[in-house]
Every structure is written in structure tokens, then in C-alpha cells.
Write a protein that holds these residues in place. Structure first.
Motif, PDB file in Angstrom:
ATOM      1  N   ALA A 186      -6.590  48.928 -27.611  1.00 19.22           N
ATOM      2  CA  ALA A 186      -6.653  49.224 -26.179  1.00 19.22           C
ATOM      3  C   ALA A 186      -6.355  47.984 -25.347  1.00 19.22           C
ATOM      4  CB  ALA A 186      -8.026  49.782 -25.816  1.00 19.22           C
ATOM      5  N   LEU A 187      -6.918  46.850 -25.753  1.00 16.12           N
ATOM      6  CA  LEU A 187      -6.698  45.616 -24.993  1.00 16.12           C
ATOM      7  C   LEU A 187      -5.274  45.094 -25.161  1.00 16.12           C
ATOM      8  CD1 LEU A 187     -10.101  43.781 -25.544  1.00 16.12           C
ATOM      9  CD2 LEU A 187      -9.225  44.771 -23.428  1.00 16.12           C
ATOM     10  N   ALA A 188      -4.719  45.270 -26.345  1.00 23.10           N
ATOM     11  CA  ALA A 188      -3.323  44.864 -26.566  1.00 23.10           C
ATOM     12  C   ALA A 188      -2.394  45.732 -25.721  1.00 23.10           C
ATOM     13  CB  ALA A 188      -2.969  44.967 -28.043  1.00 23.10           C
ATOM     14  N   ASN A 189      -2.657  47.037 -25.668  1.00 26.78           N
ATOM     15  CA  ASN A 189      -1.843  47.935 -24.853  1.00 26.78           C
ATOM     16  C   ASN A 189      -1.925  47.581 -23.370  1.00 26.78           C
ATOM     17  OD1 ASN A 189      -1.076  49.356 -27.113  1.00 26.78           O
ATOM     18  ND2 ASN A 189      -2.536  51.035 -26.808  1.00 26.78           N
ATOM     19  N   ALA A 190      -3.063  47.032 -22.968  1.00 26.28           N
ATOM     20  CA  ALA A 190      -3.247  46.632 -21.567  1.00 26.28           C
ATOM     21  C   ALA A 190      -2.616  45.283 -21.267  1.00 26.28           C
ATOM     22  CB  ALA A 190      -4.739  46.606 -21.227  1.00 26.28           C
ATOM     23  N   VAL A 238      -4.988  38.079 -31.715  1.00 28.73           N
ATOM     24  CA  VAL A 238      -5.751  37.203 -30.814  1.00 28.73           C
ATOM     25  C   VAL A 238      -7.015  37.907 -30.339  1.00 28.73           C
ATOM     26  CG1 VAL A 238      -5.731  36.070 -28.559  1.00 28.73           C
ATOM     27  CG2 VAL A 238      -3.751  35.858 -30.067  1.00 28.73           C
ATOM     28  N   ILE A 239      -6.888  39.184 -29.998  1.00 24.98           N
ATOM     29  CA  ILE A 239      -8.049  39.934 -29.523  1.00 24.98           C
ATOM     30  C   ILE A 239      -9.100  40.061 -30.619  1.00 24.98           C
ATOM     31  CG2 ILE A 239      -8.825  42.196 -28.709  1.00 24.98           C
ATOM     32  CD1 ILE A 239      -6.048  42.382 -27.310  1.00 24.98           C
ATOM     33  N   GLU A 240      -8.674  40.247 -31.857  1.00 26.54           N
ATOM     34  CA  GLU A 240      -9.635  40.290 -32.962  1.00 26.54           C
ATOM     35  C   GLU A 240     -10.423  38.993 -33.043  1.00 26.54           C
ATOM     36  OE1 GLU A 240      -7.294  41.247 -36.352  1.00 26.54           O
ATOM     37  OE2 GLU A 240      -7.230  43.402 -35.906  1.00 26.54           O
ATOM     38  N   GLN A 241      -9.746  37.874 -32.788  1.00 25.83           N
ATOM     39  CA  GLN A 241     -10.447  36.591 -32.782  1.00 25.83           C
ATOM     40  C   GLN A 241     -11.455  36.537 -31.639  1.00 25.83           C
ATOM     41  OE1 GLN A 241     -10.201  34.329 -35.177  1.00 25.83           O
ATOM     42  NE2 GLN A 241     -11.765  33.052 -34.187  1.00 25.83           N
ATOM     43  N   GLY A 293     -15.991  37.465 -19.288  1.00 26.18           N
ATOM     44  CA  GLY A 293     -16.611  37.770 -18.003  1.00 26.18           C
ATOM     45  C   GLY A 293     -15.678  38.323 -16.951  1.00 26.18           C
ATOM     46  N   THR A 294     -14.382  38.453 -17.280  1.00 28.47           N
ATOM     47  CA  THR A 294     -13.410  38.990 -16.327  1.00 28.47           C
ATOM     48  C   THR A 294     -13.049  40.419 -16.712  1.00 28.47           C
ATOM     49  OG1 THR A 294     -12.469  36.806 -15.868  1.00 28.47           O
ATOM     50  CG2 THR A 294     -11.101  38.721 -15.342  1.00 28.47           C
ATOM     51  N   ALA A 295     -13.154  41.330 -15.755  1.00 27.85           N
ATOM     52  CA  ALA A 295     -12.905  42.745 -16.013  1.00 27.85           C
ATOM     53  C   ALA A 295     -11.444  42.998 -16.372  1.00 27.85           C
ATOM     54  CB  ALA A 295     -13.284  43.575 -14.792  1.00 27.85           C
ATOM     55  N   VAL A 296     -11.224  44.007 -17.204  1.00 24.85           N
ATOM     56  CA  VAL A 296      -9.887  44.392 -17.653  1.00 24.85           C
ATOM     57  C   VAL A 296      -9.643  45.856 -17.290  1.00 24.85           C
ATOM     58  CG1 VAL A 296      -8.376  44.703 -19.647  1.00 24.85           C
ATOM     59  CG2 VAL A 296      -9.924  42.734 -19.557  1.00 24.85           C
TER      60      VAL A 296
END
Length: 265
Positions: free
Chosen positions: A14-18, A25-28, A60-63
Motif C-alpha cells: 500500500a505504501l509503495a503504491n502511494a 525500503v518500506i520493509e526496513q 510521524g508524517t501522515a500518508v
């Protein structure tokens, strides 16, 4: 966040698609505890979420996971009303939204003779929150006013006074420039306010004896107009959008001042 493994979407997908980062990187980030779902830190790589309802933040920053949402900054010129269709036939905001596929709407208002930063979006929830007077988003205005403003006047603006719809004061006020040429002269004043009351900057300056000649909104919450020319627009950067979403998700709105209505400077 769903606890049923077969349901939802993997967090890293989901974060990669965004467009936040690559899945690796997100897994890390997940392993390092830098991502929260609905306010709870997650460290499991198998975490699944509901992109339509779960709130995600990274460091701490919204996505924003919904890639169909669009967020645009406009430097509204003078002579344009803050409406998508003006019943009186005056120039409106449609000319600035016609090139976008989405139906965009303005967050709050600026009166026709005030220029500056206006947010356009198809995110109705964010627009409602940020425009609501009780939320108290901070705005910064640059006002050219009649007469030479004194330090005593600046102090009065920050100390506050009564208007017909209640007490008001600037969060901050400072004198940027004065000119005594050509009679009474004029001054440039920067005002920071969180009030959304109708035409509040013009009313405040008139009350202290310095009617506004020209008014520009330079900042709205975490957004800065920068060098964007009048009449031009651009999409928010990921950093700007993250800051705006983070602001909109704050749980405790500012105290609502008496008489507050949707802003119209």
C-alpha cells in the motif's frame, strides 16, 4: 487495521503504491518501527491494512494511500471569487480547475479582492476539517494599509480588542515596512491568525485606524506560497501533503472563538 490475514493489503504494498518508497525500503521502515497504523507502531512485515479506512503515518508524517485524491495550491488573483460557480457571473475558480480530471473544490475562502494561497482538492473530508473554524488553522497575511503603523498599534493587534462579533487578537503581528511619501503614507504589516471570522484582517486593521489597501495570504497551515505567481497553480509536494494531512488528523482542534464562521478574508 485488520487482524484477519487473508483480508486487506500488505502494508508495504500500500505504501509503495502511494509512492512513499520501494517495498524493500518500506520493509526496513517497518522493522525499525517507523510506521504506525491508526496510531499504533507496527513491526510485523505481514501486517495488512484497509487502505480506505486505516490511517498510516511514517516518522510521524501522515500518508495518503488513496492515489485518486488530488491536492493543489493556487495563488488566487484579485478579482476572482472563491466559488466554483458564482451566481452573479463574476470570475470564479473554474478557470483554474478545468485542466484537472477530478472535480476540485476550494478549502475555505478568500474574498474577491484578496489574493494568495488557496487549497483546491477533491478530498472532501480534509477540506471540511481544515475549513471548519473550530480547527483554527494558522494563516499568515501580508497587508498593505493606509497610514504609518506604530509599535503601539502592533501591540494592540496582539493584545486584542472587541469587534461587533466578539474579542479578537492576532497570534503574531509585525511591521515590515513604512513609507511616508505622498501624504499620509502606508505600511506593510504581517499578521498571523487562526481565526476564520469573516473578513477579519480587513476589519482588524480598520478598527486600529489603518484600512487595508492590498491583502495577500502567504501561508495556510504548513503551506507557504513561495514564488508561485498570481493565477498559477501546482500540486502539493509529498512533503507538503504529508504535513497538511498530519495537521488535519490532529485530535484536538483549537478553541472556537465566538462568532467564528467559515473564513472569507
Amino acid at each position: 487495521m485488520t487482524d484477519e490475514a487473508p483480508e486487506g493489503v500488505r502494508l508495504q504494498k500500500a505504501l509503495a503504491n502511494a509512492g512513499v518508497a520501494s517495498r524493500r525500503v518500506i520493509e526496513q521502515y517497518i522493522v525499525e518501527g517507523r510506521i504506525r497504523v491508526n496510531g499504533r507502531t507496527v513491526t510485523e512485515l505481514g501486517t495488512r491494512i484497509d487502505p480506505e479506512h486505516d490511517l498510516i503515518d511514517v516518522d510521524g508524517t501522515a500518508v495518503q494511500l488513496d492515489v485518486s485524491k488530488r491536492y493543489v495550491m493556487l495563488n488566487k488573483p484579485t478579482g476572482v471569487v472563491s466559488s466554483m460557480k458564482d451566481e452573479k457571473g463574476r470570475p470564479d475558480l473554474r478557470r483554474f480547475t478545468k485542466d484537472y480530471d477530478e472535480r476540485l473544490y476550494n478549502v475555505g475562502r478568500l474574498d474577491a479582492e484578496t489574493s494568495g494561497l488557496l487549497v483546491l482538492t477533491n478530498d472532501g473530508e480534509l477540506a471540511h476539517v481544515l475549513a471548519h473554524p473550530s480547527f483554527g488553522v494558522t494563516k499568515v497575511y501580508i497587508a498593505k494599509v493606509q497610514g504609518v503603523v506604530t509599535p503601539q498599534t502592533i501591540a494592540k493587534l496582539t493584545k486584542g480588542f472587541d469587534l461587533e462579533d466578539g474579542f479578537i487578537k492576532a497570534d503574531k503581528a509585525r511591521l515590515l515596512d513604512t513609507s511616508r511619501g505622498g501624504g499620509a503614507g502606508h505600511s506593510i504589516v504581517e499578521l498571523t491568525l487562526h481565526s476564520g471570522r469573516n473578513r477579519i484582517v480587513r476589519r482588524m486593521m480598520a478598527e486600529v485606524g489603518h484600512p487595508v489597501v492590498d491583502l495577500v495570504r502567504r501561508q495556510f497551515g504548513p503551506l507557504h506560497l513561495g514564488t508561485l505567481p498570481a493565477g498559477k497553480s501546482r500540486e502539493l509536494t509529498k512533503i507538503e501533503l504529508g504535513a497538511l494531512l498530519t495537521l488535519s488528523r490532529e485530535e484536538t482542534p483549537a478553541d472556537q472563538a465566538p462568532g467564528d464562521v467559515q473564513e472569507k478574508q
